[in-house]
Scaffold this active site. Sequence first.
Site, mmCIF file in Angstrom:
data_model
loop_
_atom_site.group_PDB
_atom_site.id
_atom_site.type_symbol
_atom_site.label_atom_id
_atom_site.label_comp_id
_atom_site.label_asym_id
_atom_site.label_seq_id
_atom_site.Cartn_x
_atom_site.Cartn_y
_atom_site.Cartn_z
ATOM 1 N N ASP A 5 -4.567 0.124 8.092
ATOM 2 C CA ASP A 5 -3.407 1.014 8.126
ATOM 3 C C ASP A 5 -3.509 1.994 9.299
ATOM 4 O OD1 ASP A 5 -0.998 2.163 7.159
ATOM 5 O OD2 ASP A 5 -2.134 3.708 6.097
ATOM 6 N N HIS B 82 2.341 9.993 -2.288
ATOM 7 C CA HIS B 82 2.791 8.597 -2.224
ATOM 8 C C HIS B 82 1.720 7.642 -2.769
ATOM 9 C CE1 HIS B 82 0.558 8.332 1.655
ATOM 10 N NE2 HIS B 82 0.601 7.013 1.510
ATOM 11 N N HIS C 243 0.809 -1.228 0.000
ATOM 12 C CA HIS C 243 0.000 0.000 0.000
ATOM 13 C C HIS C 243 0.836 1.269 0.000
ATOM 14 C CE1 HIS C 243 0.651 -0.513 4.360
ATOM 15 N NE2 HIS C 243 0.423 0.784 4.482
ATOM 16 N N ASP C 244 1.988 1.240 0.661
ATOM 17 C CA ASP C 244 2.777 2.469 0.820
ATOM 18 C C ASP C 244 4.085 2.464 0.040
ATOM 19 O OD1 ASP C 244 1.283 4.253 2.344
ATOM 20 O OD2 ASP C 244 2.041 3.532 4.265
ATOM 21 N N HIS D 150 -5.988 4.062 -0.606
ATOM 22 C CA HIS D 150 -6.054 3.715 0.823
ATOM 23 C C HIS D 150 -6.171 4.919 1.745
ATOM 24 C CE1 HIS D 150 -1.637 4.281 0.545
ATOM 25 N NE2 HIS D 150 -1.658 4.452 1.850
ATOM 26 N N HIS D 151 -6.053 6.144 1.212
ATOM 27 C CA HIS D 151 -6.303 7.332 2.050
ATOM 28 C C HIS D 151 -7.576 8.070 1.657
ATOM 29 C CE1 HIS D 151 -2.719 7.092 4.499
ATOM 30 N NE2 HIS D 151 -1.961 6.932 3.421
ATOM 31 N N LYS E 240 5.950 5.568 -1.138
ATOM 32 C CA LYS E 240 6.755 6.444 -0.276
ATOM 33 C C LYS E 240 8.208 6.537 -0.775
ATOM 34 C CE LYS E 240 4.160 6.427 4.083
ATOM 35 N NZ LYS E 240 4.130 5.947 5.476
HETATM 36 P P1 C2E Z 1 1.309 6.468 8.703
HETATM 37 O O1 C2E Z 1 2.148 6.932 9.848
HETATM 38 O O2 C2E Z 1 1.425 5.016 8.317
HETATM 39 O O3 C2E Z 1 -0.188 6.801 9.031
HETATM 40 C C1 C2E Z 1 -1.243 6.245 8.289
HETATM 41 C C2 C2E Z 1 -2.547 6.923 8.641
HETATM 42 O O4 C2E Z 1 -2.881 6.669 10.002
HETATM 43 C C3 C2E Z 1 -2.511 8.451 8.530
HETATM 44 O O5 C2E Z 1 -2.723 8.878 7.204
HETATM 45 C C4 C2E Z 1 -3.677 8.841 9.431
HETATM 46 O O6 C2E Z 1 -4.912 8.627 8.779
HETATM 47 C C5 C2E Z 1 -3.566 7.819 10.540
HETATM 48 N N1 C2E Z 1 -2.793 8.396 11.644
HETATM 49 C C6 C2E Z 1 -1.486 8.266 11.897
HETATM 50 N N2 C2E Z 1 -1.122 8.926 13.016
HETATM 51 C C7 C2E Z 1 -2.238 9.502 13.477
HETATM 52 C C8 C2E Z 1 -2.522 10.344 14.609
HETATM 53 O O7 C2E Z 1 -1.651 10.669 15.418
HETATM 54 N N3 C2E Z 1 -3.825 10.765 14.773
HETATM 55 C C9 C2E Z 1 -4.807 10.400 13.897
HETATM 56 N N4 C2E Z 1 -6.067 10.811 14.104
HETATM 57 N N5 C2E Z 1 -4.568 9.615 12.804
HETATM 58 C C10 C2E Z 1 -3.304 9.180 12.607
HETATM 59 P P2 C2E Z 1 -2.196 10.323 6.767
HETATM 60 O O8 C2E Z 1 -2.546 11.350 7.797
HETATM 61 O O9 C2E Z 1 -2.704 10.562 5.396
HETATM 62 O O10 C2E Z 1 -0.646 10.182 6.738
HETATM 63 C C11 C2E Z 1 0.031 9.446 5.738
HETATM 64 C C12 C2E Z 1 1.467 9.291 6.097
HETATM 65 O O11 C2E Z 1 2.065 10.610 6.157
HETATM 66 C C13 C2E Z 1 1.730 8.681 7.467
HETATM 67 O O12 C2E Z 1 1.680 7.304 7.382
HETATM 68 C C14 C2E Z 1 3.130 9.235 7.758
HETATM 69 O O13 C2E Z 1 4.121 8.517 7.029
HETATM 70 C C15 C2E Z 1 3.067 10.619 7.177
HETATM 71 N N6 C2E Z 1 2.661 11.617 8.195
HETATM 72 C C16 C2E Z 1 1.413 12.029 8.492
HETATM 73 N N7 C2E Z 1 1.440 12.980 9.467
HETATM 74 C C17 C2E Z 1 2.745 13.122 9.808
HETATM 75 C C18 C2E Z 1 3.442 13.961 10.760
HETATM 76 O O14 C2E Z 1 2.851 14.741 11.479
HETATM 77 N N8 C2E Z 1 4.809 13.855 10.812
HETATM 78 C C19 C2E Z 1 5.489 12.986 10.014
HETATM 79 N N9 C2E Z 1 6.824 12.930 10.127
HETATM 80 N N10 C2E Z 1 4.859 12.189 9.113
HETATM 81 C C20 C2E Z 1 3.516 12.256 9.001
HETATM 82 FE FE FE Z 2 -0.220 5.582 3.016
HETATM 83 FE FE FE Z 3 1.377 2.389 6.088
#
Ligand code: C2E
Ligand code: FE
Ligand code: FE
Length: 417
Positions: free
Chosen positions: A350, A281, A252-253, A307-308, A256
């Site tokens: 995810d 991504h 899925h990712d 997936h988003h 990236k």
């Molecule tokens: P990921 O870390 O695998 O997160 C996947 C999805 O899980 C996120 O999609 C979001 O829907 C949910 N998620 C993750 N952490 C949280 C959280 O703390 N609170 C809530 N409510 N949901 C959460 P999203 O937001 O589209 O992010 C996609 C990817 O972007 C993330 O994959 C991560 O790699 C990156 N990302 C997102 N926000 C941040 C951030 O604040 N800092 C960093 N360094 N990376 C981020």
């Molecule tokens: Fe993703």
């Molecule tokens: Fe993931």
Amino acid sequence: MIIDSNAFSKDRILSVLKATEELNTLKDVDAILDQILFESRKIANADAGSIFLIKDNQLTFSYVHNDTLFSADKTNADLYMDFTIPIDTSSIVGYVASSGQALHIEHAYQIDPTKPYQFNPAYDKKSGYHTQSIYTLPLKDFDGLVVGVMQLINARTEQGAVIPFSNADQMLVPLFAGNASIAIERGKMNRELILRMVKMAELKDPTETGSHVQRVAGYTVEIYTRLAHNRGIDIKKIRKNKDLIRLASMLHDVGKVGITDLILKKPGKLTDEEYDIMKWHTVYGAQLFLHTTSRLDQMARDIALNHHERWGGGGYPGKIEEIQSRTVQIGASKSGEEIPLEARITALADVYDALSSKRSYKDPWPEEKILKIIEQDTGTHFDPEVSKAFFEIHDVILAIRQKYKNTEELDQEERIK
Ligand code: C2E
Ligand code: FE
Ligand code: FE
Ligand code: SIN
Ligand code: SIN
Ligand code: SIN
């Protein structure tokens, strides 16, 4: 040796050959183990069975069926039991792996005490099951090397009475299992190939580890299975789809790899601009699977791209005219059944995994808080039918999480079981 001629009827042999053919259409190692056990048990009318694969000089528990305790086609947490048995003569499976010879035991609880091996009653005690007849055979590769062991338990008459395994069973099951080992090797190769692709992405984003993707794939497959059962979908179709969904959701990712390290590895919260770049991504991932037409590639593309997206709308990347063009036009977000089912399931898997894991930008959340969020976001972010299936199999979800614990020091290929 008395051979019951009916046992070698043309029909029985044809059914073994047909089973072998089916095996060759499956791609992932879990689906192949499932099918091998299913067909072998069918041949011998065995109530239960399990498969152990050799990994690091040990027998690693890899698959189990048990008609009395749980239906083979339903989700169950026992599938994710995590234990190994040494390859020595003290256990039945160890003895068979060491000797390379099949072993038939009529009465598990009456093994001659002079034998080196004894039956281990631990699982019977824990589950209330009663093991009686056991047929254990080695699984060998092309070169005759033992790669694992299959154990069939409690052969039955048509009326369901437990009996010893017949001579015919002991000839037909190895005939089938001989081809099965080759399929297992192929399945392991496919899984390793995909994990290697994931590893490329992991070099850039340390959160996309082998254990993360195997957890997300495990959650996705089990949610799909429950949902498909709830819909009354044909079991054969569920099996085929499970195989594809497991491999496709691991990817899925992978998109990236196209995102700069400065954003991927940022220790803190993303700015709006950075988050907008991050969203690509999904498109990059889909572009990797653009020019092929296999069902696996198609599903990998659907999941990477969608997936988003959110069930109620508002997700990303939205409707896209031509994903192969360099200047992708991102349109209105998709919603509801415009989002492919597999992507709707991966979306929940995810987020569950992201929230239950440590990230550079957050700590793991307590389970209760995660479940509350998922409940709250059902209907807006998550498809209610997917959430329902998720809650119905929460025990299985926890077992998967336990099996693929984050073990950063382990190379992810070590986690293939
Ligand atoms: P990921 O870390 O695998 O997160 C996947 C999805 O899980 C996120 O999609 C979001 O829907 C949910 N998620 C993750 N952490 C949280 C959280 O703390 N609170 C809530 N409510 N949901 C959460 P999203 O937001 O589209 O992010 C996609 C990817 O972007 C993330 O994959 C991560 O790699 C990156 N990302 C997102 N926000 C941040 C951030 O604040 N800092 C960093 N360094 N990376 C981020
Ligand atoms: Fe993703
Ligand atoms: Fe993931
Ligand atoms: C098992 O623990 O299920 C296998 C034990 C044995 O074969 O002795
Ligand atoms: C962000 O806006 O940085 C992402 C928020 C989230 O983790 O869902
Ligand atoms: C499908 O089962 O894949 C199509 C129906 C749906 O998206 O729910």
